[in-house]
Scaffold this motif. Structure first.
Motif, PDB file in Angstrom:
ATOM      1  N   ARG A   1      -4.161  35.399  54.927  1.00 30.56           N
ATOM      2  CA  ARG A   1      -3.871  34.241  54.095  1.00 30.56           C
ATOM      3  C   ARG A   1      -2.907  33.321  54.836  1.00 30.56           C
ATOM      4  NH1 ARG A   1      -1.195  35.687  48.892  1.00 30.56           N
ATOM      5  NH2 ARG A   1      -0.242  37.404  50.068  1.00 30.56           N
ATOM      6  N   LEU A   2      -3.142  32.040  54.752  1.00 29.88           N
ATOM      7  CA  LEU A   2      -2.270  31.036  55.355  1.00 29.88           C
ATOM      8  C   LEU A   2      -1.588  30.258  54.241  1.00 29.88           C
ATOM      9  CD1 LEU A   2      -1.356  29.550  58.015  1.00 29.88           C
ATOM     10  CD2 LEU A   2      -3.204  27.910  57.533  1.00 29.88           C
ATOM     11  N   LEU A   3      -0.270  30.330  54.208  1.00 30.83           N
ATOM     12  CA  LEU A   3       0.509  29.585  53.221  1.00 30.83           C
ATOM     13  C   LEU A   3       0.856  28.219  53.815  1.00 30.83           C
ATOM     14  CD1 LEU A   3       2.101  29.620  50.500  1.00 30.83           C
ATOM     15  CD2 LEU A   3       4.068  30.400  51.821  1.00 30.83           C
ATOM     16  N   LEU A   4       0.534  27.169  53.082  1.00 29.80           N
ATOM     17  CA  LEU A   4       0.827  25.807  53.518  1.00 29.80           C
ATOM     18  C   LEU A   4       1.845  25.181  52.584  1.00 29.80           C
ATOM     19  CD1 LEU A   4      -2.628  26.161  53.513  1.00 29.80           C
ATOM     20  CD2 LEU A   4      -2.282  24.292  55.122  1.00 29.80           C
ATOM     21  N   TYR A   5       2.817  24.504  53.148  1.00 28.83           N
ATOM     22  CA  TYR A   5       3.860  23.852  52.356  1.00 28.83           C
ATOM     23  C   TYR A   5       3.928  22.379  52.715  1.00 28.83           C
ATOM     24  CZ  TYR A   5       8.528  22.483  50.755  1.00 28.83           C
ATOM     25  OH  TYR A   5       9.578  21.827  50.155  1.00 28.83           O
ATOM     26  N   ASP A   6       3.842  21.546  51.700  1.00 28.75           N
ATOM     27  CA  ASP A   6       3.965  20.099  51.844  1.00 28.75           C
ATOM     28  C   ASP A   6       5.281  19.695  51.184  1.00 28.75           C
ATOM     29  OD1 ASP A   6       3.930  17.321  51.496  1.00 28.75           O
ATOM     30  OD2 ASP A   6       1.787  17.246  51.051  1.00 28.75           O
ATOM     31  N   ALA A   7       6.280  19.347  51.997  1.00 22.95           N
ATOM     32  CA  ALA A   7       7.609  19.066  51.464  1.00 22.95           C
ATOM     33  C   ALA A   7       7.643  17.791  50.632  1.00 22.95           C
ATOM     34  CB  ALA A   7       8.623  18.977  52.601  1.00 22.95           C
ATOM     35  N   LEU A   8       6.921  16.758  51.047  1.00 17.66           N
ATOM     36  CA  LEU A   8       6.968  15.481  50.337  1.00 17.66           C
ATOM     37  C   LEU A   8       6.364  15.586  48.937  1.00 17.66           C
ATOM     38  CD1 LEU A   8       6.156  12.904  53.161  1.00 17.66           C
ATOM     39  CD2 LEU A   8       8.376  13.520  52.204  1.00 17.66           C
ATOM     40  N   ALA A   9       5.316  16.393  48.813  1.00 16.54           N
ATOM     41  CA  ALA A   9       4.688  16.579  47.503  1.00 16.54           C
ATOM     42  C   ALA A   9       5.259  17.783  46.765  1.00 16.54           C
ATOM     43  CB  ALA A   9       3.181  16.752  47.666  1.00 16.54           C
ATOM     44  N   CYS A  10       6.106  18.558  47.451  1.00 20.80           N
ATOM     45  CA  CYS A  10       6.639  19.827  46.917  1.00 20.80           C
ATOM     46  C   CYS A  10       5.481  20.688  46.407  1.00 20.80           C
ATOM     47  CB  CYS A  10       7.659  19.582  45.811  1.00 20.80           C
ATOM     48  SG  CYS A  10       8.645  21.064  45.443  1.00 20.80           S
ATOM     49  N   ARG A  11       4.530  20.943  47.329  1.00 15.78           N
ATOM     50  CA  ARG A  11       3.323  21.673  46.941  1.00 15.78           C
ATOM     51  C   ARG A  11       3.071  22.834  47.902  1.00 15.78           C
ATOM     52  NH1 ARG A  11      -0.201  17.609  46.686  1.00 15.78           N
ATOM     53  NH2 ARG A  11      -0.808  17.795  48.877  1.00 15.78           N
ATOM     54  N   PHE A  12       2.809  24.007  47.334  1.00 10.29           N
ATOM     55  CA  PHE A  12       2.406  25.176  48.102  1.00 10.29           C
ATOM     56  C   PHE A  12       0.926  25.437  47.846  1.00 10.29           C
ATOM     57  CE2 PHE A  12       6.961  25.960  47.788  1.00 10.29           C
ATOM     58  CZ  PHE A  12       7.280  26.509  49.026  1.00 10.29           C
ATOM     59  N   GLU A  13       0.195  25.751  48.905  1.00  8.15           N
ATOM     60  CA  GLU A  13      -1.202  26.147  48.779  1.00  8.15           C
ATOM     61  C   GLU A  13      -1.436  27.352  49.671  1.00  8.15           C
ATOM     62  OE1 GLU A  13      -4.249  23.013  48.858  1.00  8.15           O
ATOM     63  OE2 GLU A  13      -2.600  21.584  49.035  1.00  8.15           O
ATOM     64  N   THR A  14      -2.393  28.191  49.303  1.00 10.09           N
ATOM     65  CA  THR A  14      -2.749  29.343  50.125  1.00 10.09           C
ATOM     66  C   THR A  14      -4.248  29.337  50.361  1.00 10.09           C
ATOM     67  OG1 THR A  14      -0.958  30.639  49.128  1.00 10.09           O
ATOM     68  CG2 THR A  14      -2.624  31.847  50.365  1.00 10.09           C
ATOM     69  N   ILE A  15      -4.630  29.473  51.620  1.00 13.73           N
ATOM     70  CA  ILE A  15      -6.053  29.577  51.956  1.00 13.73           C
ATOM     71  C   ILE A  15      -6.303  30.942  52.598  1.00 13.73           C
ATOM     72  CG2 ILE A  15      -6.333  27.090  52.257  1.00 13.73           C
ATOM     73  CD1 ILE A  15      -6.341  27.559  55.282  1.00 13.73           C
ATOM     74  N   ARG A  16      -7.456  31.501  52.306  1.00 11.09           N
ATOM     75  CA  ARG A  16      -7.832  32.786  52.893  1.00 11.09           C
ATOM     76  C   ARG A  16      -8.698  32.554  54.123  1.00 11.09           C
ATOM     77  NH1 ARG A  16      -6.660  37.302  50.031  1.00 11.09           N
ATOM     78  NH2 ARG A  16      -5.882  36.981  47.899  1.00 11.09           N
ATOM     79  N   TYR A  17      -8.553  33.430  55.093  1.00  8.09           N
ATOM     80  CA  TYR A  17      -9.388  33.352  56.284  1.00  8.09           C
ATOM     81  C   TYR A  17      -9.747  34.767  56.722  1.00  8.09           C
ATOM     82  CZ  TYR A  17      -5.003  34.219  58.885  1.00  8.09           C
ATOM     83  OH  TYR A  17      -3.826  34.752  59.361  1.00  8.09           O
ATOM     84  N   LYS A  18     -10.907  34.908  57.356  1.00  6.08           N
ATOM     85  CA  LYS A  18     -11.411  36.230  57.733  1.00  6.08           C
ATOM     86  C   LYS A  18     -11.693  36.306  59.212  1.00  6.08           C
ATOM     87  CE  LYS A  18     -13.500  37.265  53.230  1.00  6.08           C
ATOM     88  NZ  LYS A  18     -14.752  37.642  52.517  1.00  6.08           N
ATOM     89  N   ARG A  19     -11.884  37.511  59.664  1.00  5.45           N
ATOM     90  CA  ARG A  19     -12.223  37.748  61.055  1.00  5.45           C
ATOM     91  C   ARG A  19     -13.660  37.297  61.320  1.00  5.45           C
ATOM     92  NH1 ARG A  19      -9.580  41.906  64.436  1.00  5.45           N
ATOM     93  NH2 ARG A  19     -10.735  42.092  66.392  1.00  5.45           N
TER      94      ARG A  19
END
Length: 252
Positions: free
Chosen positions: A232-250
């Motif tokens: 899982r990759l956690l992404l943080y956008d400081a200006l929008a104060c938004r966290f998102e998580t995307i899944r990725y596989k081998r």
């Protein structure tokens, strides 16, 4: 670090951990025995080192070949004005010693490369990537996979950041090997395509947020609690104060 009983001072220092059901005395002993290598004593490395030291990780290794400069101090909070011109590993070592005298710090004033990475990393249980360049990031991922060491990877831009945990030598619940770094980012960006902090700038508090998240992942791995950001990759956008998580596989 040994399995020696905690001193009275350690018991008081870590009391808020020890009373937690998820950590307790056993978890705090795991932290005390752990050996964690932090690559980079800069923006990301500062909060990583400070929070792991405060948490009682028994042995912290830090790798950096740079010196403290005035322009670092806006975000590299483990250093101070008096440390300008000094090697970052020496400045960070002194800060950690003041913060927690109960842990050991191993300072490596060198640039990590293919020639020395394996010999260094094999002495640690977990590696944390706080570097600022793609070449080192890809090399770390490859060496940690070969040596079967968890790698907590973080990166920042001007107002955004990412965190993930790499354990590609371990199978998931379906029996499939966890993804590699190259499954997420197949090829390094072309040279010069990603501007450095000195060119693009970076909001000073941002590495504090991302580095703290990396420290949290390290503690989870050591104590065996929660769900690490594997696959899982956690992404943080400081200006929008938004966290998102995307899944990725081998990829096959």
């Amino acid at each position: 670090m040994s399995n020696s009983p905690f001193s009275e001072l350690e018991l008081e220092r870590y009391a808020r951990h020890i009373i937690m059901r998820e950590i307790g005395g056993a978890g705090q002993q795991k932290l005390k025995k752990a050996r964690v290598l932090v690559v980079g004593a800069g923006g990301l490395g500062s909060p990583i080192l400070q929070y792991l030291a405060a948490a009682g990780v028994g042995t912290l290794g830090l790798v950096d070949d740079d010196h403290v400069s005035l322009s670092n101090l806006q975000r590299q909070i483990i250093h101070d004005t008096a440390a300008i011109g000094q090697p970052k590993v020496e400045s960070a070592l002194r800060s950690i010693a003041r913060q927690n005298p109960h842990i050991s710090v191993e300072a490596h004033c060198l640039r990590l490369s293919h020639d020395n990475a394996s010999a260094l990393i094999e002495n640690y249980d977990i590696v944390v990537d706080g570097c600022d360049n793609a070449e080192t990031r890809y090399m770390l991922a490859e060496v940690c996979e070969v040596l079967e060491r968890p790698l907590v990877s973080g990166a920042i831009g001007r107002f955004d950041g990412t965190v993930t945990v790499l354990m590609p030598y371990v199978k998931d619940e379906t029996g499939r090997l966890n993804p590699r770094y190259r499954d997420l980012f197949p090829v390094p960006p072309p040279a010069g395509s990603v501007p450095a902090c000195a060119e693009a700038g970076v909001l000073g508090v941002l590495p504090g947020i991302i580095g703290s998240l990396q420290a949290m992942e390290v503690i989870k791995l050591i104590a065996g609690i929660g769900e690490p950001l594997v696959g899982r990759l956690l992404l943080y956008d400081a200006l929008a104060c938004r966290f998102e998580t995307i899944r990725y596989k081998r990829k096959l």
